[in-house]
Design a protein around this motif. Structure first.
Motif, PDB file in Angstrom:
ATOM      1  N   GLN A  79       0.819  -1.212   0.000  1.00 51.41           N
ATOM      2  CA  GLN A  79       0.000   0.000   0.000  1.00 51.41           C
ATOM      3  C   GLN A  79       0.854   1.263   0.000  1.00 51.41           C
ATOM      4  O   GLN A  79       0.519   2.243  -0.672  1.00 51.41           O
ATOM      5  CB  GLN A  79      -0.925   0.011   1.216  1.00 51.41           C
ATOM      6  CG  GLN A  79      -2.113  -0.935   1.112  1.00 51.41           C
ATOM      7  CD  GLN A  79      -2.990  -0.856   2.353  1.00 51.41           C
ATOM      8  OE1 GLN A  79      -2.575  -1.182   3.449  1.00 51.41           O
ATOM      9  NE2 GLN A  79      -4.218  -0.403   2.165  1.00 51.41           N
ATOM     10  N   GLN A  80       1.946   1.246   0.748  1.00 54.20           N
ATOM     11  CA  GLN A  80       2.765   2.447   0.900  1.00 54.20           C
ATOM     12  C   GLN A  80       3.792   2.624  -0.208  1.00 54.20           C
ATOM     13  O   GLN A  80       4.446   3.671  -0.278  1.00 54.20           O
ATOM     14  CB  GLN A  80       3.446   2.424   2.274  1.00 54.20           C
ATOM     15  CG  GLN A  80       2.458   2.525   3.423  1.00 54.20           C
ATOM     16  CD  GLN A  80       3.105   2.392   4.781  1.00 54.20           C
ATOM     17  OE1 GLN A  80       4.232   2.840   4.987  1.00 54.20           O
ATOM     18  NE2 GLN A  80       2.414   1.762   5.729  1.00 54.20           N
ATOM     19  N   THR A  81       3.956   1.617  -1.053  1.00 55.51           N
ATOM     20  CA  THR A  81       4.875   1.710  -2.182  1.00 55.51           C
ATOM     21  C   THR A  81       4.102   2.232  -3.385  1.00 55.51           C
ATOM     22  O   THR A  81       3.245   1.535  -3.937  1.00 55.51           O
ATOM     23  CB  THR A  81       5.493   0.337  -2.488  1.00 55.51           C
ATOM     24  OG1 THR A  81       6.216  -0.112  -1.338  1.00 55.51           O
ATOM     25  CG2 THR A  81       6.452   0.432  -3.672  1.00 55.51           C
ATOM     26  N   LYS A  82       4.383   3.464  -3.780  1.00 54.44           N
ATOM     27  CA  LYS A  82       3.603   4.105  -4.831  1.00 54.44           C
ATOM     28  C   LYS A  82       4.044   3.707  -6.235  1.00 54.44           C
ATOM     29  O   LYS A  82       3.233   3.696  -7.161  1.00 54.44           O
ATOM     30  CB  LYS A  82       3.675   5.628  -4.684  1.00 54.44           C
ATOM     31  CG  LYS A  82       3.169   6.125  -3.319  1.00 54.44           C
ATOM     32  CD  LYS A  82       1.778   5.574  -3.002  1.00 54.44           C
ATOM     33  CE  LYS A  82       1.287   6.032  -1.639  1.00 54.44           C
ATOM     34  NZ  LYS A  82      -0.003   5.389  -1.274  1.00 54.44           N
ATOM     35  N   ALA A  83       5.321   3.404  -6.415  1.00 54.01           N
ATOM     36  CA  ALA A  83       5.799   2.986  -7.731  1.00 54.01           C
ATOM     37  C   ALA A  83       5.136   1.654  -8.092  1.00 54.01           C
ATOM     38  O   ALA A  83       5.145   0.716  -7.293  1.00 54.01           O
ATOM     39  CB  ALA A  83       7.315   2.834  -7.723  1.00 54.01           C
ATOM     40  N   PRO A  84       4.543   1.533  -9.283  1.00 55.23           N
ATOM     41  CA  PRO A  84       3.820   0.307  -9.640  1.00 55.23           C
ATOM     42  C   PRO A  84       4.733  -0.910  -9.729  1.00 55.23           C
ATOM     43  O   PRO A  84       5.848  -0.836 -10.256  1.00 55.23           O
ATOM     44  CB  PRO A  84       3.204   0.648 -11.005  1.00 55.23           C
ATOM     45  CG  PRO A  84       4.030   1.771 -11.537  1.00 55.23           C
ATOM     46  CD  PRO A  84       4.499   2.540 -10.355  1.00 55.23           C
ATOM     47  N   LEU A  85       4.260  -2.011  -9.204  1.00 52.54           N
ATOM     48  CA  LEU A  85       4.989  -3.274  -9.212  1.00 52.54           C
ATOM     49  C   LEU A  85       4.103  -4.362  -9.803  1.00 52.54           C
ATOM     50  O   LEU A  85       2.881  -4.269  -9.765  1.00 52.54           O
ATOM     51  CB  LEU A  85       5.393  -3.671  -7.789  1.00 52.54           C
ATOM     52  CG  LEU A  85       6.345  -2.738  -7.048  1.00 52.54           C
ATOM     53  CD1 LEU A  85       6.376  -3.080  -5.564  1.00 52.54           C
ATOM     54  CD2 LEU A  85       7.744  -2.801  -7.649  1.00 52.54           C
ATOM     55  N   ARG A  86       4.744  -5.395 -10.305  1.00 51.49           N
ATOM     56  CA  ARG A  86       4.032  -6.571 -10.793  1.00 51.49           C
ATOM     57  C   ARG A  86       4.123  -7.654  -9.721  1.00 51.49           C
ATOM     58  O   ARG A  86       5.220  -8.007  -9.265  1.00 51.49           O
ATOM     59  CB  ARG A  86       4.638  -7.061 -12.115  1.00 51.49           C
ATOM     60  CG  ARG A  86       4.429  -6.070 -13.261  1.00 51.49           C
ATOM     61  CD  ARG A  86       5.161  -6.507 -14.522  1.00 51.49           C
ATOM     62  NE  ARG A  86       4.701  -7.798 -15.008  1.00 51.49           N
ATOM     63  CZ  ARG A  86       3.594  -7.989 -15.730  1.00 51.49           C
ATOM     64  NH1 ARG A  86       2.826  -6.941 -16.042  1.00 51.49           N
ATOM     65  NH2 ARG A  86       3.259  -9.191 -16.150  1.00 51.49           N
ATOM     66  N   LEU A  87       2.960  -8.172  -9.299  1.00 51.01           N
ATOM     67  CA  LEU A  87       2.888  -9.128  -8.200  1.00 51.01           C
ATOM     68  C   LEU A  87       2.426 -10.482  -8.706  1.00 51.01           C
ATOM     69  O   LEU A  87       1.539 -10.567  -9.555  1.00 51.01           O
ATOM     70  CB  LEU A  87       1.904  -8.636  -7.126  1.00 51.01           C
ATOM     71  CG  LEU A  87       2.015  -7.183  -6.675  1.00 51.01           C
ATOM     72  CD1 LEU A  87       0.918  -6.866  -5.673  1.00 51.01           C
ATOM     73  CD2 LEU A  87       3.386  -6.909  -6.074  1.00 51.01           C
ATOM     74  N   TYR A  88       3.006 -11.543  -8.140  1.00 58.95           N
ATOM     75  CA  TYR A  88       2.567 -12.905  -8.432  1.00 58.95           C
ATOM     76  C   TYR A  88       2.256 -13.576  -7.104  1.00 58.95           C
ATOM     77  O   TYR A  88       3.068 -13.542  -6.179  1.00 58.95           O
ATOM     78  CB  TYR A  88       3.651 -13.683  -9.178  1.00 58.95           C
ATOM     79  CG  TYR A  88       3.140 -14.902  -9.924  1.00 58.95           C
ATOM     80  CD1 TYR A  88       3.061 -14.904 -11.309  1.00 58.95           C
ATOM     81  CD2 TYR A  88       2.727 -16.049  -9.250  1.00 58.95           C
ATOM     82  CE1 TYR A  88       2.596 -16.016 -12.016  1.00 58.95           C
ATOM     83  CE2 TYR A  88       2.251 -17.153  -9.931  1.00 58.95           C
ATOM     84  CZ  TYR A  88       2.199 -17.131 -11.316  1.00 58.95           C
ATOM     85  OH  TYR A  88       1.721 -18.241 -12.007  1.00 58.95           O
ATOM     86  N   LEU A  89       1.079 -14.178  -7.003  1.00 63.19           N
ATOM     87  CA  LEU A  89       0.640 -14.835  -5.776  1.00 63.19           C
ATOM     88  C   LEU A  89       0.624 -16.336  -5.990  1.00 63.19           C
ATOM     89  O   LEU A  89      -0.021 -16.829  -6.924  1.00 63.19           O
ATOM     90  CB  LEU A  89      -0.763 -14.359  -5.380  1.00 63.19           C
ATOM     91  CG  LEU A  89      -0.890 -12.992  -4.691  1.00 63.19           C
ATOM     92  CD1 LEU A  89      -0.331 -11.868  -5.542  1.00 63.19           C
ATOM     93  CD2 LEU A  89      -2.340 -12.712  -4.344  1.00 63.19           C
ATOM     94  N   LEU A  90       1.331 -17.063  -5.119  1.00 66.79           N
ATOM     95  CA  LEU A  90       1.464 -18.510  -5.265  1.00 66.79           C
ATOM     96  C   LEU A  90       1.199 -19.177  -3.930  1.00 66.79           C
ATOM     97  O   LEU A  90       1.929 -18.968  -2.959  1.00 66.79           O
ATOM     98  CB  LEU A  90       2.877 -18.850  -5.761  1.00 66.79           C
ATOM     99  CG  LEU A  90       3.229 -20.330  -5.903  1.00 66.79           C
ATOM    100  CD1 LEU A  90       2.317 -21.024  -6.914  1.00 66.79           C
ATOM    101  CD2 LEU A  90       4.696 -20.481  -6.332  1.00 66.79           C
TER     102      LEU A  90
END
Length: 242
Positions: free
Chosen positions: A97-108
């Motif tokens: 939430q606090q990281t404003k730079a967009p990231l790509r997330l993978y949930l496993l």
């Protein structure tokens, strides 16, 4: 930054307030350094004491404190306490939430459908990020290569692995290079909580670092050995080390 490492019964645990830890992780990733992140609670400490593969897997991880047990250990062994409870269930969503730079997330991890439901919750909590993929954690060993390849193909920045200890840390350690992510995090039951299939403890229990009491009351048959026997074993190990 005031990051300090404390030896908790043979496992190095990094101590810092939550805002400073979030800033540290983002600075490391921004500088191109890849991270393996784990959380140590009393249960994981007991496992590490008995399981050589788990201890070996933790080498090279940045390890954060989870729960009242390791806080007691820090006070007994080092005369200090951890400034914040950086358990994965609270820390990882706050980090995203606090990281404003967009990231790509993978949930496993989790049972069929859990990762997808957790992904929807993360989209609502941190819409600046992209869900690059989601997959359940119940796959046969011969499918491991396919899973690793899928994560790499998704070009994810952060991989959240919810297999439980020690499977998630061993998976990350063995496949870290091939996964290609900037950060791989062992998150335990986080996806179950985000999906809503498992209910979090009320705020009072979480603030007092007693969420384990709530979980034990809800699932005594499954968790009594881990919490009643395991916590006692952990505290006895702390007393002996002291």
């Amino acid at each position: 930054m005031s990051l300090v490492t404390l030896d908790i019964l043979g496992v190095p645990v990094t101590s810092a307030p939550m805002p400073e830890m979030i800033a540290h992780l983002n600075a490391q990733m921004g500088a191109g350094r890849r991270l393996k992140l784990a959380f140590l609670n009393a249960h994981a400490s007991n496992l590490a004491a008995k399981d050589a593969a788990f201890r070996a897997a933790l080498d090279g991880f940045l390890i954060l404190n989870d729960g009242v047990g390791v806080d007691i250990a820090a006070r007994r062994l080092h005369g200090v306490r951890f400034p914040d409870n950086l358990n994965g269930t609270d820390f990882v969503p706050a980090w995203l939430q606090q990281t404003k730079a967009p990231l790509r997330l993978y949930l496993l991890g989790g049972r069929e459908g859990v990762a997808g439901e957790a992904a929807e919750r993360l989209r609502a909590l941190a819409p600046q990020h992209v869900i690059a993929g989601a997959a359940n954690g119940y796959f046969p060993p011969e499918k491991t290569g396919e899973i690793v390849a899928a994560v790499a193909a998704a070009e994810a920045d952060i991989l959240l692995v919810a297999f439980g200890n020690p499977a998630q840390e061993i998976f990350i350690a063995r496949h870290f290079d091939a996964l290609g992510v900037k950060a791989a995090v062992g998150v335990g039951a986080l996806l179950d909580f985000l999906s809503g299939r498992v209910v979090r403890a009320p705020g009072f229990f979480r603030k007092a670092r007693l969420e384990w009491v709530w979980r034990l009351a809800r699932e005594p048959g499954r968790l009594w050995r881990r919490y009643l026997l395991g916590n006692s074993q952990f505290l006895w190990r702390v007393i002996r080390r002291r």
